[in-house]
Scaffold this active site. Structure first.
Site, short mmCIF file in Angstrom:
data_model
loop_
_atom_site.label_atom_id
_atom_site.label_comp_id
_atom_site.label_asym_id
_atom_site.label_seq_id
_atom_site.Cartn_x
_atom_site.Cartn_y
_atom_site.Cartn_z
N SER A 74 0.80 -1.23 0.00
CA SER A 74 0.00 0.00 0.00
C SER A 74 0.83 1.29 0.00
O SER A 74 0.52 2.21 -0.77
CB SER A 74 -0.98 0.00 1.17
OG SER A 74 -1.92 -1.02 0.98
N LYS A 105 -8.12 -4.89 12.32
CA LYS A 105 -9.38 -4.40 11.71
C LYS A 105 -10.58 -4.49 12.64
O LYS A 105 -11.49 -3.66 12.56
CB LYS A 105 -9.67 -5.19 10.44
CG LYS A 105 -8.76 -4.79 9.31
CD LYS A 105 -9.00 -5.59 8.06
CE LYS A 105 -7.98 -5.17 7.02
NZ LYS A 105 -8.02 -5.96 5.80
N ASN A 137 -11.22 -0.99 7.78
CA ASN A 137 -9.90 -0.93 7.14
C ASN A 137 -9.54 0.48 6.70
O ASN A 137 -8.46 0.70 6.16
CB ASN A 137 -9.81 -1.90 5.96
CG ASN A 137 -10.52 -1.36 4.75
OD1 ASN A 137 -11.61 -0.80 4.86
ND2 ASN A 137 -9.91 -1.51 3.59
N GLY A 167 -11.34 -13.66 10.48
CA GLY A 167 -10.82 -12.38 10.97
C GLY A 167 -11.51 -11.20 10.30
O GLY A 167 -12.62 -11.32 9.77
N ALA A 202 -10.92 -9.49 7.49
CA ALA A 202 -11.22 -9.59 6.05
C ALA A 202 -12.35 -10.58 5.80
O ALA A 202 -13.20 -10.36 4.93
CB ALA A 202 -9.96 -10.00 5.29
N ARG A 244 -10.35 -21.30 13.52
CA ARG A 244 -9.77 -22.10 14.61
C ARG A 244 -10.30 -21.70 15.98
O ARG A 244 -10.53 -22.54 16.84
CB ARG A 244 -8.24 -21.86 14.68
CG ARG A 244 -7.46 -22.36 13.53
CD ARG A 244 -5.99 -22.17 13.76
NE ARG A 244 -5.61 -20.76 13.96
CZ ARG A 244 -4.37 -20.34 14.06
NH1 ARG A 244 -3.37 -21.20 14.00
NH2 ARG A 244 -4.08 -19.07 14.23
N LYS A 272 -13.70 -16.53 18.50
CA LYS A 272 -14.02 -15.81 17.26
C LYS A 272 -15.26 -16.39 16.60
O LYS A 272 -16.08 -15.66 16.04
CB LYS A 272 -12.84 -15.88 16.28
CG LYS A 272 -11.85 -14.79 16.50
CD LYS A 272 -11.06 -14.51 15.23
CE LYS A 272 -10.02 -13.45 15.53
NZ LYS A 272 -8.79 -13.66 14.80
N LEU A 276 -7.32 -13.89 -0.86
CA LEU A 276 -7.18 -12.45 -0.66
C LEU A 276 -5.71 -12.02 -0.71
O LEU A 276 -5.40 -10.84 -0.87
CB LEU A 276 -7.78 -12.00 0.68
CG LEU A 276 -9.25 -12.31 0.94
CD1 LEU A 276 -9.79 -11.41 2.04
CD2 LEU A 276 -10.11 -12.16 -0.29
N TYR A 315 -2.11 -11.42 -2.27
CA TYR A 315 -1.69 -11.06 -3.64
C TYR A 315 -0.20 -11.29 -3.88
O TYR A 315 0.28 -11.15 -5.00
CB TYR A 315 -2.07 -9.61 -3.97
CG TYR A 315 -1.65 -8.60 -2.93
CD1 TYR A 315 -2.53 -8.21 -1.92
CD2 TYR A 315 -0.37 -8.06 -2.93
CE1 TYR A 315 -2.15 -7.30 -0.95
CE2 TYR A 315 0.02 -7.15 -1.97
CZ TYR A 315 -0.87 -6.77 -0.98
OH TYR A 315 -0.48 -5.87 -0.01
P1 NAP Z 1 -6.92 -11.00 10.81
O1 NAP Z 1 -8.05 -10.13 11.22
O2 NAP Z 1 -5.74 -11.10 11.70
O3 NAP Z 1 -7.52 -12.45 10.53
C1 NAP Z 1 -6.70 -13.52 10.16
C2 NAP Z 1 -7.51 -14.80 10.17
O4 NAP Z 1 -6.66 -15.86 9.71
C3 NAP Z 1 -8.02 -15.21 11.54
O5 NAP Z 1 -9.28 -15.79 11.39
C4 NAP Z 1 -7.01 -16.26 11.97
O6 NAP Z 1 -7.53 -17.27 12.82
C5 NAP Z 1 -6.70 -16.93 10.66
N1 NAP Z 1 -5.41 -17.62 10.70
C6 NAP Z 1 -4.18 -17.08 10.87
N2 NAP Z 1 -3.25 -18.07 10.88
C7 NAP Z 1 -3.92 -19.23 10.74
C8 NAP Z 1 -3.52 -20.60 10.69
N3 NAP Z 1 -2.23 -20.94 10.79
N4 NAP Z 1 -4.49 -21.55 10.55
C9 NAP Z 1 -5.79 -21.21 10.46
N5 NAP Z 1 -6.23 -19.93 10.51
C10 NAP Z 1 -5.30 -18.95 10.64
O7 NAP Z 1 -6.35 -10.53 9.37
P2 NAP Z 1 -7.16 -9.87 8.16
O8 NAP Z 1 -7.03 -8.43 8.24
O9 NAP Z 1 -8.48 -10.52 8.11
O10 NAP Z 1 -6.25 -10.33 6.90
C11 NAP Z 1 -6.19 -11.69 6.53
C12 NAP Z 1 -5.46 -11.85 5.20
O11 NAP Z 1 -6.19 -11.24 4.15
C13 NAP Z 1 -4.06 -11.22 5.17
O12 NAP Z 1 -3.22 -12.06 4.43
C14 NAP Z 1 -4.30 -9.92 4.42
O13 NAP Z 1 -3.13 -9.46 3.77
C15 NAP Z 1 -5.35 -10.35 3.41
N6 NAP Z 1 -6.18 -9.23 2.94
C16 NAP Z 1 -6.08 -8.83 1.63
C17 NAP Z 1 -6.84 -7.80 1.16
C18 NAP Z 1 -6.75 -7.37 -0.27
O14 NAP Z 1 -7.17 -6.25 -0.58
N7 NAP Z 1 -6.28 -8.19 -1.16
C19 NAP Z 1 -7.72 -7.12 2.02
C20 NAP Z 1 -7.81 -7.57 3.34
C21 NAP Z 1 -7.03 -8.62 3.79
P3 NAP Z 1 -7.21 -17.31 14.41
O15 NAP Z 1 -8.22 -16.39 14.99
O16 NAP Z 1 -7.43 -18.72 14.78
O17 NAP Z 1 -5.80 -16.84 14.59
#
Ligand code: NAP
Length: 278
Positions: free
Chosen positions: A15, A64, A85, A124, A126, A147, A151, A216, A218
Site C-alpha cells: 500500500s 481491523k 480498514n 478475521g 477480512a 480455529r 471468534k 485475498l 496477492y
Molecule cells: P486478521 O483479522 O488477523 O484475521 C486472520 C484470520 O486468519 C483469523 O481468522 C485467523 O484465525 C486466521 N489464521 C491465521 N493463521 C492461521 C492458521 N495458521 N491456521 C488457520 N487460521 C489462521 O487478518 P485480516 O485483516 O483478516 O487479513 C487476513 C489476510 O487477508 C491477510 O493475508 C491480508 O493481507 C489479506 N487481505 C487482503 C486484502 C486485499 O485487498 N487483497 C484485504 C484484506 C485482507 P485465528 O483467529 O485462529 O488466529
C-alpha cells in the site's frame, strides 16, 4: 495531506508504494506512510490521530476488528461488518469505513451469478467483509471455518442475520467433506502469504473442476491455496484486484477524488516487476 497504514507485520504491504506512486502520477502533494505497531500501542496511536496531521489511515492485519473500539462512529457497512480498514478524520472525530467489502465485491463481479455454495477459510477482519459481500448475493449456503472458538462465537453473534450460514471449527475431515459440494472457495487467512508461510493445509484428492478459488493474498501471485485449486482444475483469482479497488475507495473517502483502476493496475504491475528483481 498525509495518510498511512497501521498493521503488524507491514513488510508485506504494498500500500505505501502503491499510494505514493499514484500521488506522484496525479501530481498530488500527498504522502502515505507505514506505521508498524505493537498490539499494545493501538489505542494510543488511534487517539493520537485526533490531533495529528494525518487525514486518513488504512488498517490491516491484525487490527481491523479491535480498532472499532477506539473510533467515534462506524459508517455502513463497517457497522454491520464490525471491522474497519479505513479511518477518516473529520473535525477531529474518527470515522471507520470498510472498503474491503467494496474491493472484494468488485473483484468477484465476474463470478457473481455462479456463487451458490461458499466455503470461507478464516474468521478475521477480512473474512467479515467477505461474508457480508456474499450475503448480498443470491447464494444458497455459506460455510466458514475458523480455529478460535471465541471468534466463532462472536461471528455467530454478529452475523446471525445471515441465512444458511454454518460456522465451524477448522477441521480437515469436515473441510474436505464440505469442499466437494461448494462452488466458491475463499481464503481470508494469511496462510501462504510471502513472509508468513509457503503452505496451505488442504489436501483434496478429488477434482475441483467448476469451482472458483479466490485468495485475498496477492503476494505471491500464485499462492499455495491457489496452486491447490489450479492443480485440481478450479478457476483461480488472487487478491490484487481487491487490493486496488479497496484503495481506490479509501482515497475517494479521504479526498473525494475518483481515480481509475487502470492507473493503479499499471503502478501495481510496475512495482511488482521492481520488487521481483530485488
Ligand atoms: P486478521 O483479522 O488477523 O484475521 C486472520 C484470520 O486468519 C483469523 O481468522 C485467523 O484465525 C486466521 N489464521 C491465521 N493463521 C492461521 C492458521 N495458521 N491456521 C488457520 N487460521 C489462521 O487478518 P485480516 O485483516 O483478516 O487479513 C487476513 C489476510 O487477508 C491477510 O493475508 C491480508 O493481507 C489479506 N487481505 C487482503 C486484502 C486485499 O485487498 N487483497 C484485504 C484484506 C485482507 P485465528 O483467529 O485462529 O488466529
Amino acid at each position: 495531506m498525509r495518510f498511512g497504514i497501521i498493521g503488524n507485520p507491514l513488510k508485506h504491504s504494498i500500500s505505501p508504494r502503491l499510494f505514493n506512486e499514484i500521488f506522484k502520477m496525479m501530481n498530488l502533494n500527498f504522502v502515505y506512510d507505514p506505521f508498524e505497531l505493537p498490539a499494545e500501542d493501538l489505542e494510543v496511536f488511534i487517539n493520537s490521530l485526533r490531533q495529528s496531521d494525518i487525514a486518513g489511515i488504512n488498517v490491516t492485519i491484525p487490527f481491523k476488528e479491535r480498532v472499532c473500539d477506539f473510533l467515534d462512529w462506524l459508517e455502513l457497512p463497517a457497522s454491520r461488518i464490525k471491522a474497519v480498514n479505513t479511518i477518516y478524520k473529520a473535525n477531529g472525530k474518527l470515522c471507520g469505513y470498510n472498503t474491503d467489502y467494496y474491493g472484494f465485491s468488485e473483484s468477484i463481479k465476474e463470478f457473481k451469478d455462479r456463487i451458490k455454495n461458499v466455503l470461507i477459510f478464516g474468521g478475521g477482519g477480512a473474512a467479515r467483509a467477505v461474508l457480508y459481500s456474499i450475503s448480498q448475493l443470491n447464494y444458497q449456503k455459506v460455510f466458514l471455518v475458523e480455529r478460535s472458538a471465541k471468534k466463532r462465537e462472536k461471528l455467530q453473534k454478529d452475523f446471525g442475520y445471515i441465512q444458511n450460514l454454518e460456522i465451524k471449527e477448522w477441521k480437515e475431515d469436515y473441510i474436505l467433506e464440505i469442499l466437494r459440494g461448494v462452488d466458491f472457495v475463499v481464503n481470508t487467512t494469511p496462510l501462504g502469504m510471502e513472509g508468513v508461510s509457503n503452505f496451505f493445509p488442504l489436501r483434496p484428492t478429488y477434482s475441483l473442476k467448476n469451482k472458483v478459488f479466490v485468495d485475498l493474498i496477492y503476494k505471491p501471485e500464485l499462492t499455495p491455496f491457489l496452486k491447490i485449486g489450479q492443480t485440481l482444475g478450479a478457476e483461480i483469482k488472487n487478491g490484487s484486484q481487491m487490493l486496488i479497488f479497496q484503495a481506490i475507495k479509501s482515497l475517494e473517502i479521504w479526498t473525494g477524488l475518483k481515480t481509475e483502476f487502470k492507473d493503479w493496475q499499471k503502478i501495481y504491475n510496475s512495482i511488482y516487476k521492481l520488487t521481483d528483481k530485488s
